[in-house]
Write a protein that holds these residues in place. Sequence first.
Motif, short mmCIF file in Angstrom:
data_model
loop_
_atom_site.label_atom_id
_atom_site.label_comp_id
_atom_site.label_asym_id
_atom_site.label_seq_id
_atom_site.Cartn_x
_atom_site.Cartn_y
_atom_site.Cartn_z
N PHE A 63 7.10 3.08 -8.03
CA PHE A 63 7.69 1.96 -8.69
C PHE A 63 9.12 2.25 -8.91
O PHE A 63 9.89 1.36 -9.54
CB PHE A 63 6.75 1.74 -10.07
N SER A 64 9.56 3.56 -8.59
CA SER A 64 10.93 3.71 -8.74
C SER A 64 11.57 3.24 -7.50
O SER A 64 11.58 3.26 -6.34
CB SER A 64 10.80 5.28 -8.59
N ALA A 65 12.83 2.76 -7.99
CA ALA A 65 13.86 2.40 -6.92
C ALA A 65 14.28 3.42 -5.95
O ALA A 65 14.99 3.09 -5.06
CB ALA A 65 14.97 1.59 -7.66
N ASP A 66 13.98 4.69 -6.55
CA ASP A 66 14.53 5.92 -5.65
C ASP A 66 13.60 6.16 -4.66
O ASP A 66 13.78 6.85 -3.67
CB ASP A 66 14.81 7.00 -6.62
N LEU A 73 11.31 -1.08 -10.01
CA LEU A 73 11.22 -1.88 -9.38
C LEU A 73 11.05 -3.34 -10.26
O LEU A 73 11.76 -4.29 -10.16
CB LEU A 73 9.83 -1.94 -8.56
N GLY A 74 10.45 -3.14 -11.40
CA GLY A 74 10.12 -4.25 -12.31
C GLY A 74 10.29 -3.59 -13.86
O GLY A 74 10.82 -2.57 -14.15
N ILE A 75 9.91 -4.37 -14.65
CA ILE A 75 9.80 -4.25 -15.98
C ILE A 75 11.53 -3.38 -16.49
O ILE A 75 11.37 -2.51 -17.01
CB ILE A 75 8.69 -3.60 -16.65
N MET A 112 7.07 12.92 -17.83
CA MET A 112 7.50 12.14 -16.68
C MET A 112 7.19 10.51 -17.18
O MET A 112 5.86 10.48 -17.45
CB MET A 112 7.25 12.33 -15.42
N TRP A 113 7.93 9.62 -16.91
CA TRP A 113 7.69 8.15 -16.91
C TRP A 113 7.16 7.84 -18.28
O TRP A 113 6.11 7.16 -18.59
CB TRP A 113 6.26 7.85 -15.82
N ILE A 114 7.85 8.35 -19.39
CA ILE A 114 7.53 8.00 -20.70
C ILE A 114 8.19 6.66 -21.17
O ILE A 114 9.26 6.50 -21.37
CB ILE A 114 7.91 9.21 -21.37
N GLU A 144 0.78 -1.35 0.10
CA GLU A 144 -0.05 -0.10 0.05
C GLU A 144 0.99 1.31 -0.03
O GLU A 144 0.46 2.28 -0.50
CB GLU A 144 -0.87 -0.01 1.14
N GLY A 145 2.00 1.16 0.61
CA GLY A 145 2.90 2.29 0.42
C GLY A 145 3.21 2.73 -0.99
O GLY A 145 3.09 3.67 -1.53
N ILE A 146 3.71 1.52 -1.56
CA ILE A 146 3.78 1.81 -3.08
C ILE A 146 2.77 2.60 -3.72
O ILE A 146 2.83 3.33 -4.55
CB ILE A 146 4.36 0.57 -3.83
N GLN A 147 1.53 2.01 -3.27
CA GLN A 147 0.38 2.21 -4.03
C GLN A 147 0.23 3.84 -3.77
O GLN A 147 -0.34 4.51 -4.69
CB GLN A 147 -0.73 1.65 -3.72
N ILE A 148 0.36 4.29 -2.78
CA ILE A 148 0.00 5.52 -2.19
C ILE A 148 1.11 6.66 -2.96
O ILE A 148 0.81 7.89 -3.40
CB ILE A 148 0.39 5.83 -0.66
N TYR A 149 2.23 6.00 -3.36
CA TYR A 149 3.39 6.98 -4.03
C TYR A 149 2.94 6.77 -5.40
O TYR A 149 3.63 7.66 -6.13
CB TYR A 149 4.64 6.32 -3.84
N GLY A 150 1.82 6.31 -6.13
CA GLY A 150 1.76 5.98 -7.25
C GLY A 150 2.53 5.68 -8.17
O GLY A 150 3.77 4.60 -7.99
#
Lengths: 602, 602
Positions: A390-393, B230-232, B185-187, A380-386
């Motif tokens: 998904f960014s490794a940062d 994280l992926g792809i 962003m995110w393109i 859910e933490g990931i999802q809140i960040y949108g």
Amino acid sequence: MSNETAEKKMIRGGQFIVTETAAEDVFTPEDFSDEQQMMKESVREFVDKEIVPHKERFEKKDYALTEEVMRKAGEMGFLGIAVPEEYDGLGMGFVSTMLVCDYISGATGSIATAFGAHTGIGTMPITLYGTEEQKKKYVPKLATGEWFGAYCLTEPGAGSDANSGKTKAELTEDGKHYKINGQKMWISNAGFCNVFVVFARMGDDKNITGFIVENDPSNGISMGEEEHKLGIHSSSTRQVFFNDCLVPVENMLAGQGEGFKIAMNALNVGRIKLAAACLDAQRRVISLATQYANDREQFNTPIAKFGAIRKKIADMATNAYVGESASYRAAKGIENRIHARQEAGETFAQSELKGVEEFAIECSILKVAVSEDMQECADEGIQIYGGMGFSADAPMEAAWRDARISRIYEGTNEINRMLAVGMLVKKAMKGHVNLLEPAMAVGQELTSIPSFDTPDYSQLFAEEKEMLAKLKKVFLMVAGSAVQKLGTELEKHQQLLLAASDILIEIYMAESAILRTEKNVNRSSEEAQKEQIAMSKLYLYKASKVIQAKAEEGIAGFAEGDEQRMMLMGLKRFTKYANLPNVIELRNTIADKVTEENKYPF
Amino acid sequence: MSNETAEKKMIRGGQFIVTETAAEDVFTPEDFSDEQQMMKESVREFVDKEIVPHKERFEKKDYALTEEVMRKAGEMGFLGIAVPEEYDGLGMGFVSTMLVCDYISGATGSIATAFGAHTGIGTMPITLYGTEEQKKKYVPKLATGEWFGAYCLTEPGAGSDANSGKTKAELTEDGKHYKINGQKMWISNAGFCNVFVVFARMGDDKNITGFIVENDPSNGISMGEEEHKLGIHSSSTRQVFFNDCLVPVENMLAGQGEGFKIAMNALNVGRIKLAAACLDAQRRVISLATQYANDREQFNTPIAKFGAIRKKIADMATNAYVGESASYRAAKGIENRIHARQEAGETFAQSELKGVEEFAIECSILKVAVSEDMQECADEGIQIYGGMGFSADAPMEAAWRDARISRIYEGTNEINRMLAVGMLVKKAMKGHVNLLEPAMAVGQELTSIPSFDTPDYSQLFAEEKEMLAKLKKVFLMVAGSAVQKLGTELEKHQQLLLAASDILIEIYMAESAILRTEKNVNRSSEEAQKEQIAMSKLYLYKASKVIQAKAEEGIAGFAEGDEQRMMLMGLKRFTKYANLPNVIELRNTIADKVTEENKYPF
Ligand SMILES: Cc1cc2nc3c(=O)[nH]c(=O)nc-3n(C[C@H](O)[C@H](O)[C@H](O)COP(=O)(O)OP(=O)(O)OC[C@H]3O[C@@H](n4cnc5c(N)ncnc54)[C@H](O)[C@@H]3O)c2cc1C
Ligand SMILES: Cc1cc2nc3c(=O)[nH]c(=O)nc-3n(C[C@H](O)[C@H](O)[C@H](O)COP(=O)(O)OP(=O)(O)OC[C@H]3O[C@@H](n4cnc5c(N)ncnc54)[C@H](O)[C@@H]3O)c2cc1C
């Protein structure tokens, strides 16, 4: 006071399912002593200083950094919390041990694993089963971080079935050494450890035997490359090969064939500590996600104001709160038990072992529940960040990957689920927990006419406690009938066992939160504990839903016709709220508090 | 036949919630034409040859490999499936488009994303909104893979709120160009694309405008580094900066201020295709996990024989089967609608757009349901592999990471959940779906005395269909009352909306599986469809549990006292099985088949 009497006075492990526990009798995080508070602060500072700033290096597989941080943790005394002072540890109690494990594990799974493997399964078997000489020789080094430990149980063909390993140990002709041959896999800390606890089989023994083996490449020990893993990137994990490795005879741990017992007992402690190790990670994710949600605006609104996000924050905080409640409740149960046994004259090792073993059911429950909450929290933490999540940062990405291992090691969550119920049934058979009578009483209640009195629910948690009592009846009904019908065949009905286990788990977790909150309300006020009350109610409601579903699944699985109908009627009665909680409102109360404080505030 | 008549004869999007659909009227994967079967095989072969063997390179961020595979996919014609023949595409129908998207996406999320971004949001806006000149100039290149496309909507400050972007477009003084300035962003595909669809705002327009922009670094276009994700891992994702980038006036897409509409329509197609893109990935994970479970022994037993593992395999297979059923059902609904509109004389573009828009509710439903099933599937795949599942060398590890993005892009699952219900309510207001009458009928039913007749359940799915009808009543009861009580304020009650949405989603998914199975039983036999029957029943049962819980949450959120009691009574009636299914047995039936065939066999 004799052993027996001391035992009788204490709360037994697993007993929660058949007794009502008084709020005053549970320990809560609000009961930490000043010393414990200081310890908590000092560990948290350590993490903020030594770990958080190096997050990126931890993700880039900087194994040396892990070793360095572990070494510093040793200097701070954190590695010796559970070790008696005579072996250069701090000799603190079980609760303090949990606390350090909790707060040191929050920022990266790599340190959580390195710390857990070293202080838990790497050190404890020697501390608890070692001879005086073994302890004198190894434990001080391990307690201070001069040396590091690792634990070699798993093999390519022996994972869940830990006693099936093929690694062999045989006495050399001169009788001075054991010669070890075999392959161990997934060994945490292998890359920088100085000493292994190795399990190997002597001859055709039924059970394996434990050995203390110093890491010396010139003595037939070699290693595979670092494994490439999904998470805990800076935790060293390697295969370890023993090729005619010679171990002095005095390095056998406990007796021949005692290894399986050692391994299992080490895992009991490991499990509850693993639960602790998933707590601060949740707090940190919740705080970061809340801060992000307060800052991030979409549609000209901070996303923290959207119901979809508030729901997540409330659920995340609730699970963390519940996890804390249950973890420290069980920890203190163990500590009390250890204390009583020591009072009664048992050795440190003996009382420690028996104390934890007594609560093995709770250890499995906690391992499963808290590791899954942690996964959910990071998710859910990931999802809140949108997209940013998904960014490794972003901070959640690693938390999510790291969380995944906790559901696998220290016994997979499937194994632990089945163990929890399996051990409870065994305890009942031994007469240590009286399941039979309460189960029979429930059976009778099913066929009798329910009372139609409207109870008085004016007191705080009156309805919740009634609900808890009823949910325990659900467990007794389902598990009781299953045992009756299937007897020893029950083990083969894993889907049923898993359903029963989920019921058991939810009850323990929900009850722990309610008792913690009640205790705290008694020393402050309902107003001061408004959000904690909301979290306790929210969790219980959700637990009741899980329990209803799992029980129904179980009942449909083993009962038919009239019997099924009767049990379903009982289930309905036992899961029915007189006043359905408004969970949306509860979540709003919780989310208000968390977003206002801009962090996990409980 | 006029447009109007054609429309009336067709199933409308969203209508499923108030009508009973006949099994004969749904399309199923078993209805694939020979041509479609061949296409499916050829895509699968392509994946097995060009993608699977290079799995490791895909995880190591080999962006060039992605480009190379995409180029080959172009040579095979896979990039032009949905493009009319006159623009060098294959001009195949919507079902075939879904099918290619499904099977090309199974082995790595990197290709799934590159393919989706190129063929979907990268190509379709031009194909559907472009002028004849624009289409002639760009579409053939995109359809054949000579060029690649990308889609620039998101900005640092504009994600879910896609219409709020700050990128500007202004007409140059000579009136020949638009000058674009801004940051995207995110393109996806940015690193190797030749042409962008860029959204920017003209002046103070309320809505953004779309532009076709060729990728030319000498024309004020620059890029950020590849994002660490994280992926792809081999999907190129970069920021794209436009700094006085000049676009010929003839490259505006549709009219000024039309961009938001284009963006939203592109997303509708993108969503249903994203669902498809999560299907073969599930099949592959299930097959691999099953093979592992059959091979791996613990306790002298293949773990595939343990109930804990069988439960997972059965649940995974069921979700995949349900996802297929619903995806292809909706795809054919869209195809029929497009066809009818074309028959009625509409242009390809017009009919395609309207056809998909009609099913926007289903597109959102599918996006949410199938992306979450995929995540769950990969998660259980890891768990079945045990410790090995945590290894980057195991196939699930990447699948789990890759799956995470599908819940975020093409509109987050929160946004899509709320859209699904929001669009349905709007459709009802417009009179396109008649919710009001059925909702009122349910209201009346609540206050009337229920029938105590025992219906005849001897026919296949008789009880299940009754249950489906009742679950639809649950939706109407909850959503209907919510609309009545909250009116346009409903939008602010997101927790309620989310609960209603979960009900809607579960109904569509469960119904689709039942209809598919029924249709197939009618052309074979119950015996031949034994496992499919079991999956349909299992899913419906689980859906009924979710629906019960979500509805209860909703009801407690907006109703009190007598009204609440009445609705809860209704809820009980509407979710009650006369014959509770034995889900443990259902799972065993399914697991037997999957483990015997040693792969996902449906
Ligand atoms: C990163 C990492 C670090 C580790 N660190 C250590 C360490 O330091 N020392 C050490 O000794 N080990 C370590 N392990 C090993 C770990 O304890 C095992 O991976 C774990 O016990 C599972 O065993 P396995 O991998 O062989 O899975 P398996 O036992 O093969 O399990 C595969 C699947 O089958 C299920 N299963 C197995 N048996 C049953 C059953 N009877 N009934 C139902 N389901 C069953 C499991 O739940 C799982 O889903 C580590 C593993 C990892 C990945
Ligand atoms: C790998 C990757 C590839 C991508 N590819 C492309 C691409 O090719 N082209 C492109 O244009 N974009 C692309 N995107 C962007 C993607 O579409 C956005 O990330 C997504 O739409 C979410 O927007 P956001 O990241 O700004 O999150 P936000 O909108 O900031 O959302 C953050 C959180 O708030 C929630 N939220 C937001 N608004 C509301 C609301 N009104 N009510 C309730 N909850 C709300 C969201 O659900 C989420 O949980 C990509 C993203 C990624 C990560």
